[in-house]
Write an enzyme that holds these catalytic residues in place. Structure first.
Site, PDB file in Angstrom:
ATOM      1  N   GLU A   1      25.936  42.084  43.243  1.00  0.00           N
ATOM      2  CA  GLU A   1      27.695  42.297  43.565  1.00  0.00           C
ATOM      3  C   GLU A   1      28.346  43.446  42.910  1.00  0.00           C
ATOM      4  O   GLU A   1      27.888  43.744  42.059  1.00  0.00           O
ATOM      5  CB  GLU A   1      28.185  41.090  42.917  1.00  0.00           C
TER       6      GLU A   1
ATOM      7  N   CYS B   1      33.057  47.854  38.464  1.00  0.00           N
ATOM      8  CA  CYS B   1      32.238  46.973  38.282  1.00  0.00           C
ATOM      9  C   CYS B   1      31.065  46.853  38.835  1.00  0.00           C
ATOM     10  O   CYS B   1      31.394  46.295  39.765  1.00  0.00           O
ATOM     11  CB  CYS B   1      33.333  45.746  38.035  1.00  0.00           C
TER      12      CYS B   1
ATOM     13  N   CYS C   1      20.473  36.451  36.039  1.00  0.00           N
ATOM     14  CA  CYS C   1      20.647  37.510  35.058  1.00  0.00           C
ATOM     15  C   CYS C   1      19.825  36.375  34.284  1.00  0.00           C
ATOM     16  O   CYS C   1      20.261  35.145  33.976  1.00  0.00           O
ATOM     17  CB  CYS C   1      22.231  37.657  34.517  1.00  0.00           C
TER      18      CYS C   1
ATOM     19  N   CYS D   1      24.153  32.736  29.683  1.00  0.00           N
ATOM     20  CA  CYS D   1      25.095  32.854  28.874  1.00  0.00           C
ATOM     21  C   CYS D   1      26.533  31.053  29.599  1.00  0.00           C
ATOM     22  O   CYS D   1      26.371  30.958  31.062  1.00  0.00           O
ATOM     23  CB  CYS D   1      26.642  33.304  28.810  1.00  0.00           C
TER      24      CYS D   1
ATOM     25  N   CYS E   1      29.180  31.193  32.374  1.00  0.00           N
ATOM     26  CA  CYS E   1      28.526  33.080  33.159  1.00  0.00           C
ATOM     27  C   CYS E   1      28.020  32.193  35.108  1.00  0.00           C
ATOM     28  O   CYS E   1      27.232  31.589  34.589  1.00  0.00           O
ATOM     29  CB  CYS E   1      27.924  33.822  32.888  1.00  0.00           C
TER      30      CYS E   1
ATOM     31  N   CYS F   1      32.571  37.161  37.935  1.00  0.00           N
ATOM     32  CA  CYS F   1      31.203  38.026  38.261  1.00  0.00           C
ATOM     33  C   CYS F   1      29.765  36.782  38.981  1.00  0.00           C
ATOM     34  O   CYS F   1      29.726  35.456  38.600  1.00  0.00           O
ATOM     35  CB  CYS F   1      30.695  38.897  37.617  1.00  0.00           C
TER      36      CYS F   1
HETATM   37  N1  SAH Z   1      26.023  40.790  30.539  1.00  0.00           N
HETATM   38  C1  SAH Z   1      27.658  41.392  29.852  1.00  0.00           C
HETATM   39  C2  SAH Z   1      28.317  42.048  30.973  1.00  0.00           C
HETATM   40  C3  SAH Z   1      28.218  40.430  31.688  1.00  0.00           C
HETATM   41  S1  SAH Z   1      29.899  40.666  32.435  1.00  0.00           S
HETATM   42  C4  SAH Z   1      27.868  41.251  28.379  1.00  0.00           C
HETATM   43  O1  SAH Z   1      27.348  39.570  28.777  1.00  0.00           O
HETATM   44  O2  SAH Z   1      28.354  41.426  27.741  1.00  0.00           O
HETATM   45  C5  SAH Z   1      31.450  41.180  31.525  1.00  0.00           C
HETATM   46  C6  SAH Z   1      32.137  39.682  30.697  1.00  0.00           C
HETATM   47  O3  SAH Z   1      32.742  39.195  31.148  1.00  0.00           O
HETATM   48  C7  SAH Z   1      31.252  39.332  29.283  1.00  0.00           C
HETATM   49  O4  SAH Z   1      31.784  39.147  27.863  1.00  0.00           O
HETATM   50  C8  SAH Z   1      30.853  37.903  29.891  1.00  0.00           C
HETATM   51  O5  SAH Z   1      30.352  36.823  28.920  1.00  0.00           O
HETATM   52  C9  SAH Z   1      32.509  37.108  30.737  1.00  0.00           C
HETATM   53  N2  SAH Z   1      32.144  36.312  31.124  1.00  0.00           N
HETATM   54  C10 SAH Z   1      31.383  36.511  32.128  1.00  0.00           C
HETATM   55  N3  SAH Z   1      31.216  34.933  32.973  1.00  0.00           N
HETATM   56  C11 SAH Z   1      32.470  34.530  32.694  1.00  0.00           C
HETATM   57  C12 SAH Z   1      33.675  34.140  32.930  1.00  0.00           C
HETATM   58  N4  SAH Z   1      34.078  33.322  33.683  1.00  0.00           N
HETATM   59  N5  SAH Z   1      35.149  33.873  32.204  1.00  0.00           N
HETATM   60  C13 SAH Z   1      35.561  34.986  31.456  1.00  0.00           C
HETATM   61  N6  SAH Z   1      34.358  35.935  30.979  1.00  0.00           N
HETATM   62  C14 SAH Z   1      33.321  35.722  31.571  1.00  0.00           C
END
Ligand code: SAH
Length: 341
Positions: free
Chosen positions: A90, A103, A110, A114, A117, A329
């Site tokens: 994406e 973005c 990944c 987390c 996510c 995402c």
């Molecule tokens: N792997 C990288 C980029 C991730 S996306 C990182 O972890 O920083 C960017 C941000 O969006 C990260 O802080 C991630 O934790 C957050 N994120 C992911 N899913 C989310 C969700 N469902 N709601 C809010 N923030 C989210």
């Protein structure tokens, strides 16, 4: 495997053109067609003699294929792209009056997992190559018929597990496409050793570190990989990053109702970031199907923000873009994978 042309510098393109027995000025034409006009096949380069175009017609350019896209009411467009080996990823274009932000994804899936996510829940396939990262920016540029001004590595994947390709792509975006170094952000949840490794590249970009919790036990619940990277060490590495690069760090904090959104958490956060030249970006949780967290009410977000401000911490709340269509995402890809099975 032949390295695709996308991602090569002006000098490397000149080499390639000369190796084909062509005059050097064709490299400038190629550069323009690749990085400004976004060619997908060398046969499209009408400046070139027909015979040569036919000879190189199968030479890989390195563009992906657009599989699906979803447009939300605010103009944000999320693209689902297919790579040459049939993987999907994406990328999102986020327009506003004075900027067009992309973005970008750095990996297919990944491995960090987390808990809130969507990307982490589809598992991990592989790192993206330089051309696959650059292609995302060209895709958005093309779709909006407008130059991309900002790039954030906040799509699928953990950029610091793919540092070499990410740093290389940043250089290409800067030098070949003309996106300012300071208009780019790499977001990481933290990988031991990698923040320092990135610092040594002394890039102009902004490093964003995903904290999500002000203490180790809570962080481990939300970010499983934090077990191997204690918060204290992460913050030490961030301090070293600031020292080496002279750039500020911004911290991301996803707010989950009843989990990490108490004002006491904000106080604790202010305490651990004391003396740090930093900025906190609060991200109210974007609901995803696969997790049962909820987004805090606006007044809770406001209270959290005010508590940080009371402690003189620079803070902003990320405005959610593209909420109408699977904003978080990883969701467009997930839907596509589900349909395929
Ligand atoms: N792997 C990288 C980029 C991730 S996306 C990182 O972890 O920083 C960017 C941000 O969006 C990260 O802080 C991630 O934790 C957050 N994120 C992911 N899913 C989310 C969700 N469902 N709601 C809010 N923030 C989210």
């Amino acid at each position: 495997m032949t390295v695709p042309l996308l991602g090569l510098s002006a000098a490397e393109l000149r080499h390639w053109v000369e190796a084909q027995g062509q005059p050097a000025y064709r490299a400038q034409q190629l550069h323009r067609w690749l990085y400004q006009r976004g060619v997908r096949s060398l046969t499209e380069i009408t400046d070139w003699p027909r015979q040569w175009r036919t000879e190189v017609e199968n030479f890989p350019v390195g563009r992906s294929q657009l599989v699906d896209q979803s447009v939300s009411a605010d103009g944000t467009i999320k693209f689902l792209l297919a790579t040459e080996d049939g993987q999907t990823l994406e990328t999102v274009g986020i327009p506003s009056a004075d900027r067009l932000t992309v973005c970008v994804s750095s990996q297919i899936g990944c491995p960090m997992a987390c808990v809130f996510c969507a990307t982490g829940m589809s598992g991990f396939a592989r790192n993206l190559a330089v051309h696959e990262i650059v292609d995302q920016v060209l895709t958005v540029q093309e779709a909006f018929s407008r130059r991309v001004s900002h790039v954030v590595f906040m799509g699928m994947g953990e950029p610091l597990l793919n540092t070499d390709a990410v740093v290389h792509a940043v250089r290409v975006l800067n030098q070949e496409i003309g996106i300012g170094g300071r208009q780019m952000t790499i977001s990481t949840v933290g990988v031991p050793g990698c923040i320092t490794q990135l610092a040594l590249h002394k890039l102009q970009l902004t490093l964003a570190v995903s904290l999500h919790a002000p203490n180790q036990p809570l962080r481990e619940q939300l970010v499983p990989t934090a077990k191997h990277y204690p918060l204290e060490r992460l913050l030490e590495d961030c301090r070293a990053y600031v020292q080496i690069t002279g750039r500020r760090i911004s911290f991301e904090y996803t707010l989950l109702a009843g989990v990490n959104d108490e004002t006491a958490h904000a106080r604790e956060l202010a305490l651990i970031l004391r003396g740090f030249q930093s900025h906190i970006n609060l991200i109210p949780y974007n609901p995803i199907e696969q997790a049962d967290f909820t987004r805090p009410r606006p007044e809770r977000v406001r209270a959290f923000e005010q508590e940080l401000q009371r402690h003189k911490i620079a803070v902003s709340v990320r405005r959610t873009r593209g909420m109408t269509e699977d904003a978080a995402c990883g969701q467009l890809r997930r839907r596509a994978l589900q349909q395929a099975h």
